[in-house]
Design a protein around this motif. Structure first.
Motif: not given
Length: 251
Positions: A82-98
């Protein structure tokens, strides 16, 4: 039922949805799943943890990680999906999510994790250092786009939340009839009864008694202190007033 601590960092860019909002959305999605299995779901409050601001550290505006605690019957695989799916969907294109996920019932060196968090407020840490510590402590740490630099803040955020003495609670609180249009007084007891807040503290760390009166003015925001969600207040004549925006900047 297990307690999990979840932290994300570096999901946004100028003009995009903030990391705190994304963290709240993830918490909500996880709670929705939990609500399908049980009648009671405790509210997840997201805390913002300020990290080191330095030219060698890429960040959008403030370099802060967002963390929340979840009590859930969901297993690790479901939580992470659930966490990863939402991060991939909502994170900005130029971001570096952890993303960092901690099973709070596991055996881990809490002092080492807190030390990493505190160090990340004052020094430049590396991804290698973050992954090394996460592996040593058995914490799931993963990156989901860009350079993945956000893993540093995600791990640090766990430590800072666990310290019990760091962070500002995201958002503001609505108490009774108070709507910012006019100042109003509440007792400490009233505040604790009508909100998720657990304690009222003076800016010097004093715990206020239930019968103390607080003048609420402007936005009502909270901090994370003494392992509790706390309303921070300052002296105002013979009584108290909720902490000013300037005071809260330190958090």
């Amino acid at each position: 039922m297990k307690n999990w601590l979840i932290c994300i960092d570096d999901t946004d860019d100028i003009g995009t949805k903030g990391t705190g909002e994304i963290a709240e959305e993830i918490a909500h999605l996880l709670q929705q799943q939990q609500a399908n299995r049980t009648e009671y779901v405790a509210r997840c409050l997201v805390t913002r943890h300020q990290l080191y601001v330095h030219p060698d550290i890429p960040y959008t505006s403030h370099n802060s990680a967002m963390c929340f605690q979840l009590e859930s019957h969901l297993d690790f695989a479901d939580i992470k999906q659930i966490c990863v799916t939402h991060l991939l969907q909502e994170s900005a294109a130029a971001s570096d999510p952890g993303l960092a996920i901690l099973d709070m019932s596991s055996s881990y060196d809490i002092s080492a994790l807190i030390a990493f968090g505190r160090a990340a407020k004052k020094t430049v840490k590396t991804k290698e250092q973050a992954y090394e510590l996460a592996t040593e402590l058995g914490i799931d740490l993963s990156e989901h786009g860009g350079t993945g630099q956000g893993v540093i803040g995600a791990l640090a955020g766990l430590g800072l939340r666990l310290s019990g003495q760091d962070g500002r609670v995201k958002g503001q609180f609505c108490l009774g009839d108070y709507n910012q249009s006019a100042d109003i007084e509440f007792t400490v007891a009233d505040i604790l009864l009508t909100s998720p807040l657990q304690i009222v503290l003076s800016d010097s760390g004093e715990v206020l008694a239930d019968d103390e009166r607080i003048l609420l003015t402007g936005k009502v925001k909270a901090v994370y202190r003494q392992h509790m969600f706390a309303l921070l207040v300052s002296r105002h004549g013979s009584g108290w007033v909720n902490a000013s925006k300037q005071t809260l900047k330190a958090y």
